[in-house]
Design an enzyme around this catalytic site. Structure first.
Site, PDB file in Angstrom:
ATOM      1  CE  LYS A 168       2.349   4.616   8.809  1.00 34.06           C
ATOM      2  NZ  LYS A 168       1.021   5.209   8.974  1.00 34.06           N
ATOM      3  CE1 TYR A 179      -3.720   2.487   0.660  1.00 27.22           C
ATOM      4  CE2 TYR A 179      -2.387   3.252   2.507  1.00 27.22           C
ATOM      5  CZ  TYR A 179      -3.466   3.429   1.652  1.00 27.22           C
ATOM      6  OH  TYR A 179      -4.280   4.510   1.795  1.00 27.22           O
ATOM      7  CG  ASP A 198       5.884   3.385   0.934  1.00 24.00           C
ATOM      8  OD1 ASP A 198       6.211   4.061   1.930  1.00 24.00           O
ATOM      9  OD2 ASP A 198       4.700   3.197   0.610  1.00 24.00           O
TER      10      ASP A 198
END
Length: 472
Positions: free
Chosen positions: A312, A189, A284
């Site tokens: 994050k 994702y 990623d």
């Protein structure tokens, strides 16, 4: 901590005894939290009455009652939890239930929730303003820390989310390579931008949607997919689309199809294939960055991509993202170059401050050794008690990231992960909630530990798991 005024709008009264349960944590000589001081009163009966009241109201205000789909507990069933406060490795909901947390705001709480040092720094920054829409020196400080830590990054651009970072890095890869197509992996994702919503892992899988309505074919026609850990398919895609592929993009350790590690040689193989085809390799690392190691997965595995996305952790709990890579590539980004990307709140002082102080803590000696220790104890303990109770389980961990599947395994890709008994996971998830343990509400999500998790937390979690495994 929420106030009575903050909750008055939903007809709730604030229970001050809950606030009293949260206190500062003691630390061992290495500086790590060893025990959370919490109430030792008899555990109250588990109830989610107030959560249900709030969620029912929310469903009239927001689609599905949430601001992000997995929060709705669609894949595990039951009543979603409405959080009230967090501290260290623990969270409290509006009903006063206390949980040991292994979601950590989906990763950023790596030093623990509501860290006192980070909060103090944020308070001082807040006095100067929340957003400038102009350069601030804090951007320079965090940029220097990121560049010095992450092997692939020579220049960095800050944005506001992981999705935005992936959107920017995709456009940049295509601009630099002057090619349209990308290869992504099933179950990985990269945010909810149109080109990525093809076999996109947890959020889509949780809702049972193979892709998202509203994504036109034209947006995904240049997105090619391969099973994770499958070099042969990648090689065939390059042969079939010779001279058309700009980049291969992946989570170096999958976190959005559950926790899935790369097979030995997989990442190195991708590095070799992309070099041979003059394509870019993009990691990623929104989840893995600064979590598997201070330099991320690329430091841990010794494979350096051309471009990297982050998020994050570098925001320390505030919304932030970033993408970076080799100088010659990054100098294509406006205003240095012609590839346009912008953001009013990018590099805002609050997010920069939280990131700076979080990374400072992570750089302290022993941080990653501690994460590895507690995560190993957790995963080995859960797998052991689960198998003893007769369940088919598999799982693993690296540093402060972990996962397990209700299938014998091994799990090498999303197809393997989907063999899991998701109904059983739903029962397990609910049982763990009732025992005071908060896990990600999806079989297809990784879990996270933090420097705030203590040996006591781990012991209590394994004991809870043993009880629940016997019940389900």
């Amino acid at each position: 901590m929420a106030s009575a005024a903050a909750l008055s709008g939903v007809g709730l009264s604030w229970n001050s005894s809950v606030a009293a349960q949260v206190s500062s944590c003691s630390r061992n000589p290495s500086g790590f939290r060893t025990k959370m001081a919490v109430s030792v009163e008899k555990k109250q009966k588990f109830t989610l009455q107030k959560s249900q009241e709030i969620f029912n109201e929310a469903k009239e205000l927001m689609p599905g009652g949430v601001s992000s789909p997995v929060r709705a507990f669609k894949s595990v069933g039951g009543q979603p939890i409405v959080f009230d406060s967090v501290k260290g490795s623990h969270v409290w909901d509006v009903d006063g239930n206390e949980y040991i947390d292994y979601v950590g705001s989906w990763g950023p709480a790596i030093i623990g929730h509501a860290d006192d040092q980070v909060n103090a720094a944020l308070t001082e920054t807040l006095k100067k303003g929340t957003s400038f829409g102009a350069p601030c020196v804090l951007e320079n400080l965090l940029a220097e820390m990121v560049i010095s830590a992450v092997p692939s990054i020579e220049m960095v651009r800050f944005v506001n989310s992981g999705t935005e970072a992936c959107m920017g890095v995709l456009r940049l890869a295509r601009a630099f390579a002057s090619r349209p197509k990308i290869i992504k992996f099933e179950g990985c994702y990269h945010g909810h931008a149109d080109p990525f919503l093809v076999k996109a892992g947890s959020g889509v899988a949780t809702l049972g949607l193979p892709d998202s309505p509203g994504v036109p074919k034209a947006a995904t026609v240049d997105t090619l997919t391969s099973p994770y850990n499958d070099l042969a398919t990648v090689e065939n895609l390059f042969k079939t689309h010779k001279g058309e592929i700009a980049a291969v993009m992946l989570e170096p350790v999958v976190g959005n199809a559950g926790f899935i590690e790369p097979k030995p040689g997989f990442l190195n193989g991708l590095r070799q294939i992309t070099k041979e085809n003059d394509a870019l390799l993009v990691f990623d690392e929104v989840m893995t960055g600064f979590r598997l190691a201070y330099g991320g997965a690329q430091e841990y595995f010794g494979v350096t991509p051309d471009l990297t996305t982050l998020g994050k952790i570098i925001g320390g709990g505030l919304p932030v993202g970033a993408y970076g890579g080799r100088r010659e590539i990054m100098e294509m980004v406006a205003p240095a170059g012609p590839m346009y990307q912008a953001g009013t709140l990018s590099g805002n002082p609050l997010a920069m401050t939280a990131g700076i102080h979080t990374l400072k803590r992570l750089k302290e000696p022993g941080s990653y050794e501690y994460l590895d220790k507690v995560t190993q104890e957790l995963v080995r303990g859960i797998l052991d008690v689960g198998k003893k109770a007769g369940h088919e389980l598999s799982g693993g961990y690296i540093s402060g990231m972990f996962g397990f599947f209700f299938t014998e395994g091994p799990v090498y890709n999303f197809s393997d992960a989907k063999k899991s008994d998701t109904a059983k996971f739903g029962r397990f998830h609910r049982g763990m909630l009732e025992e005071g343990v908060y896990l990600a509400p999806s079989q297809f999500e990784a879990g996270f530990t933090s420097l705030a998790h203590s040996s006591e937390d781990i012991e209590q979690t394994i004991a809870a798991a043993e009880k629940v495994f016997r019940q389900i």
